[in-house]
Design a protein around this motif. Sequence first.
Motif, PDB file in Angstrom:
ATOM      1  N   ILE A 187       0.852  -1.196   0.000  1.00  0.00           N
ATOM      2  CA  ILE A 187       0.000   0.000   0.000  1.00  0.00           C
ATOM      3  C   ILE A 187       0.884   1.241   0.000  1.00  0.00           C
ATOM      4  O   ILE A 187       1.660   1.465   0.932  1.00  0.00           O
ATOM      5  CB  ILE A 187      -0.965   0.007   1.200  1.00  0.00           C
ATOM      6  N   ALA A 188       0.758   2.037  -1.063  1.00  0.00           N
ATOM      7  CA  ALA A 188       1.598   3.227  -1.219  1.00  0.00           C
ATOM      8  C   ALA A 188       0.733   4.480  -1.297  1.00  0.00           C
ATOM      9  O   ALA A 188       0.991   5.389  -2.082  1.00  0.00           O
ATOM     10  CB  ALA A 188       2.474   3.087  -2.454  1.00  0.00           C
ATOM     11  N   THR A 189      -0.305   4.535  -0.459  1.00  0.00           N
ATOM     12  CA  THR A 189      -1.105   5.765  -0.398  1.00  0.00           C
ATOM     13  C   THR A 189      -0.258   6.832   0.292  1.00  0.00           C
ATOM     14  O   THR A 189       0.759   6.527   0.908  1.00  0.00           O
ATOM     15  CB  THR A 189      -2.413   5.519   0.390  1.00  0.00           C
ATOM     16  N   ASN A 190      -0.690   8.101   0.188  1.00  0.00           N
ATOM     17  CA  ASN A 190       0.111   9.192   0.733  1.00  0.00           C
ATOM     18  C   ASN A 190       0.251   9.120   2.245  1.00  0.00           C
ATOM     19  O   ASN A 190      -0.669   8.656   2.926  1.00  0.00           O
ATOM     20  CB  ASN A 190      -0.514  10.544   0.361  1.00  0.00           C
ATOM     21  N   PRO A 191       1.388   9.593   2.783  1.00  0.00           N
ATOM     22  CA  PRO A 191       1.586   9.563   4.234  1.00  0.00           C
ATOM     23  C   PRO A 191       0.870  10.712   4.930  1.00  0.00           C
ATOM     24  O   PRO A 191       1.489  11.506   5.625  1.00  0.00           O
ATOM     25  CB  PRO A 191       3.110   9.673   4.375  1.00  0.00           C
ATOM     26  N   ASN A 192      -0.452  10.823   4.697  1.00  0.00           N
ATOM     27  CA  ASN A 192      -1.234  11.847   5.410  1.00  0.00           C
ATOM     28  C   ASN A 192      -2.493  11.177   5.976  1.00  0.00           C
ATOM     29  O   ASN A 192      -2.660   9.954   5.856  1.00  0.00           O
ATOM     30  CB  ASN A 192      -1.577  13.004   4.465  1.00  0.00           C
ATOM     31  N   ILE A 193      -3.375  11.963   6.576  1.00  0.00           N
ATOM     32  CA  ILE A 193      -4.529  11.372   7.272  1.00  0.00           C
ATOM     33  C   ILE A 193      -5.380  10.530   6.331  1.00  0.00           C
ATOM     34  O   ILE A 193      -5.733   9.390   6.627  1.00  0.00           O
ATOM     35  CB  ILE A 193      -5.396  12.480   7.920  1.00  0.00           C
ATOM     36  N   GLU A 194      -5.697  11.079   5.143  1.00  0.00           N
ATOM     37  CA  GLU A 194      -6.558  10.364   4.206  1.00  0.00           C
ATOM     38  C   GLU A 194      -5.870   9.094   3.706  1.00  0.00           C
ATOM     39  O   GLU A 194      -6.496   8.039   3.611  1.00  0.00           O
ATOM     40  CB  GLU A 194      -6.921  11.257   3.011  1.00  0.00           C
TER      41      GLU A 194
END
Lengths: 198, 198
Positions: free
Chosen positions: A140-147
């Motif tokens: 999983i390479a989603t952004n390192p932010n809350i969302e």
Amino acid sequence: MFEGAIQNLIDELGRLPGVGPKSAQRMALYLLAAEPDDVARLVDSIQAVRERVHYCSICGNITEADTCSICRDVTRDPTVICVVEDAKDIQSVENARVFRGRYHVLGGAIDPIHGIGPDQLRIRQLLTRLQDGQVTEIIIATNPNIEGEATASYLARTLSTIGIATSRLAMGLPVGGDLEYADSVTLGRAMEGRRSMT
Amino acid sequence: MFEGAIQNLIDELGRLPGVGPKSAQRMALYLLAAEPDDVARLVDSIQAVRERVHYCSICGNITEADTCSICRDVTRDPTVICVVEDAKDIQSVENARVFRGRYHVLGGAIDPIHGIGPDQLRIRQLLTRLQDGQVTEIIIATNPNIEGEATASYLARTLSTIGIATSRLAMGLPVGGDLEYADSVTLGRAMEGRRSMT
């Protein structure tokens, strides 16, 4: 404030992401003074993208064919899928040259404030891709932010029921960075994810 | 790197002033995913500007008529001309609401490195405007940088032979600024141009 056609163009350019009123004005005045050929090329290339480019029917990447060049590339490992938020994130991972599997574009991240839940993302399509049992690992390479984090947690929960190995890109200090300037959340993650050197 | 039509569009958008590769990519992906109407409005507004907008035959400002709204405005003082580098500078001066005369757009500044000398600017047109003797004052509002300064000096020399009162916008500390953060050249100009308070 300008008026008429030039102000219309400034307004339209100002709707583009990352373009404020000043840059929109600068771009509009440039387009007014540019060579006719340059302007025609810009307009033609916008229209060509709208006519020819769409999303890969497998992974959601950008392509002019039915499937993208990565999904068509038989030399790439079909057992690992890297899940990203946007097609442009594929470029970032590719540029790092550390991944030779396939991708899956979610088309965003879970963001309840803006009305984006799991059903608005291409998660169902991801689960369909997993049905033949060929894929054994998901990164999983989603952004390192809350969302991005919320999306990663949701995916990890969903995938745990299927029993596929799921991992998340590490968070920590950026390479070449300086401890002094690291924010405390990043430093906390770096501490949490510390790796044994012995 | 993307390829084909989308990369073409990224390249074309990257030619716009102030648009780097990352913003060009973001804009291109936005245009790919945008509503058809939004894209059509942008393309139409580019074409409308190219067809309808041109430069005022008197001052060089942007207009859709033969002369601009400022040159046509009979309530504005025809005896004072404010000389600016670009049409967008007219907007800045107008926004300050401190000037009620006419304008003259040079179309740039003297910049020998880029091959721009006095002959490439609309200086001849300015001298022509002064021939009927109606204009008694010229305010030079070129940019406070090397090219703008060179242009201002050249204009001042040229105009001194005609005997028209010529002034230059004051340079000094920006209002609301902080002495601590003023660069030394600005501070030097502020000192030089200090005004008596007694």
